[in-house]
Design a protein around this motif. Structure first.
Motif, PDB file in Angstrom:
ATOM      1  N   ILE A   1      -7.600 -15.318  -4.768  1.00 44.60           N
ATOM      2  CA  ILE A   1      -8.362 -14.301  -4.048  1.00 44.60           C
ATOM      3  C   ILE A   1      -7.642 -13.918  -2.765  1.00 44.60           C
ATOM      4  N   GLU A   2      -7.152 -14.910  -2.051  1.00 48.19           N
ATOM      5  CA  GLU A   2      -6.425 -14.642  -0.811  1.00 48.19           C
ATOM      6  C   GLU A   2      -5.177 -13.809  -1.081  1.00 48.19           C
ATOM      7  N   GLY A   3      -4.439 -14.157  -2.130  1.00 48.97           N
ATOM      8  CA  GLY A   3      -3.234 -13.412  -2.498  1.00 48.97           C
ATOM      9  C   GLY A   3      -3.545 -11.981  -2.873  1.00 48.97           C
ATOM     10  N   ARG A   4      -4.653 -11.776  -3.570  1.00 46.03           N
ATOM     11  CA  ARG A   4      -5.038 -10.411  -3.956  1.00 46.03           C
ATOM     12  C   ARG A   4      -5.490  -9.610  -2.744  1.00 46.03           C
ATOM     13  N   GLN A   5      -6.133 -10.256  -1.794  1.00 48.26           N
ATOM     14  CA  GLN A   5      -6.542  -9.564  -0.571  1.00 48.26           C
ATOM     15  C   GLN A   5      -5.314  -9.112   0.219  1.00 48.26           C
ATOM     16  N   VAL A   6      -4.309  -9.979   0.263  1.00 51.15           N
ATOM     17  CA  VAL A   6      -3.070  -9.616   0.953  1.00 51.15           C
ATOM     18  C   VAL A   6      -2.397  -8.455   0.229  1.00 51.15           C
ATOM     19  N   SER A   7      -2.365  -8.512  -1.100  1.00 52.22           N
ATOM     20  CA  SER A   7      -1.758  -7.430  -1.882  1.00 52.22           C
ATOM     21  C   SER A   7      -2.509  -6.122  -1.698  1.00 52.22           C
ATOM     22  N   LEU A   8      -3.828  -6.188  -1.673  1.00 51.88           N
ATOM     23  CA  LEU A   8      -4.639  -4.991  -1.490  1.00 51.88           C
ATOM     24  C   LEU A   8      -4.407  -4.394  -0.103  1.00 51.88           C
ATOM     25  N   ALA A   9      -4.329  -5.232   0.902  1.00 54.12           N
ATOM     26  CA  ALA A   9      -4.069  -4.743   2.266  1.00 54.12           C
ATOM     27  C   ALA A   9      -2.695  -4.062   2.332  1.00 54.12           C
ATOM     28  N   GLY A  10      -1.712  -4.653   1.677  1.00 53.60           N
ATOM     29  CA  GLY A  10      -0.377  -4.052   1.643  1.00 53.60           C
ATOM     30  C   GLY A  10      -0.375  -2.713   0.931  1.00 53.60           C
ATOM     31  N   ARG A  31      -2.902  -0.675   0.695  1.00 57.96           N
ATOM     32  CA  ARG A  31      -3.596   0.303   1.533  1.00 57.96           C
ATOM     33  C   ARG A  31      -2.710   0.793   2.676  1.00 57.96           C
ATOM     34  N   ASP A  32      -1.810  -0.045   3.145  1.00 58.28           N
ATOM     35  CA  ASP A  32      -0.906   0.330   4.239  1.00 58.28           C
ATOM     36  C   ASP A  32       0.302   1.137   3.756  1.00 58.28           C
ATOM     37  N   LYS A  33       0.590   1.106   2.477  1.00 55.04           N
ATOM     38  CA  LYS A  33       1.799   1.729   1.945  1.00 55.04           C
ATOM     39  C   LYS A  33       1.900   3.229   2.240  1.00 55.04           C
ATOM     40  N   ALA A  82       0.864   4.931   4.759  1.00 52.43           N
ATOM     41  CA  ALA A  82       1.238   5.098   6.165  1.00 52.43           C
ATOM     42  C   ALA A  82       2.707   4.729   6.370  1.00 52.43           C
ATOM     43  N   GLN A  83       3.177   3.720   5.675  1.00 54.31           N
ATOM     44  CA  GLN A  83       4.585   3.327   5.781  1.00 54.31           C
ATOM     45  C   GLN A  83       5.488   4.433   5.241  1.00 54.31           C
ATOM     46  N   ILE A  84       5.095   5.036   4.140  1.00 53.89           N
ATOM     47  CA  ILE A  84       5.882   6.121   3.539  1.00 53.89           C
ATOM     48  C   ILE A  84       5.924   7.321   4.478  1.00 53.89           C
ATOM     49  N   ASP A  85       4.767   7.663   5.069  1.00 56.54           N
ATOM     50  CA  ASP A  85       4.725   8.787   6.010  1.00 56.54           C
ATOM     51  C   ASP A  85       5.601   8.516   7.234  1.00 56.54           C
ATOM     52  N   ALA A  86       5.562   7.292   7.746  1.00 52.84           N
ATOM     53  CA  ALA A  86       6.370   6.943   8.918  1.00 52.84           C
ATOM     54  C   ALA A  86       7.857   7.034   8.596  1.00 52.84           C
TER      55      ALA A  86
END
Length: 57
Positions: free
Chosen positions: A5-14, A16-18, A20-24
């Motif tokens: 669950i923790e690993g999936r939460q980290v993956s989901l957060a990443g 969701r941030d992707k 913004a990273q692409i735009d930057a």
């Protein structure tokens, strides 16, 4: 089970941030800056029939 669950939460957060990273990254690549080097028309000689400028050398 908690690690999954923790690993999936980290993956989901990443994921969701992707966007913004692409735009930057796109913004960084599209930003132009002057390197202080002359452009070709500034250094090339030109002959237009009425005047001639020697090529720097």
């Amino acid at each position: 089970m908690a690690r999954r669950i923790e690993g999936r939460q980290v993956s989901l957060a990443g994921a969701r941030d992707k966007p913004a990273q692409i735009d930057a990254e796109a913004a960084r690549r599209s930003t132009a800056f002057h390197l202080g080097m002359p452009a070709f028309p500034q250094i090339a000689g030109r002959i237009d029939g009425t005047s001639a400028s020697p090529v720097p050398g």
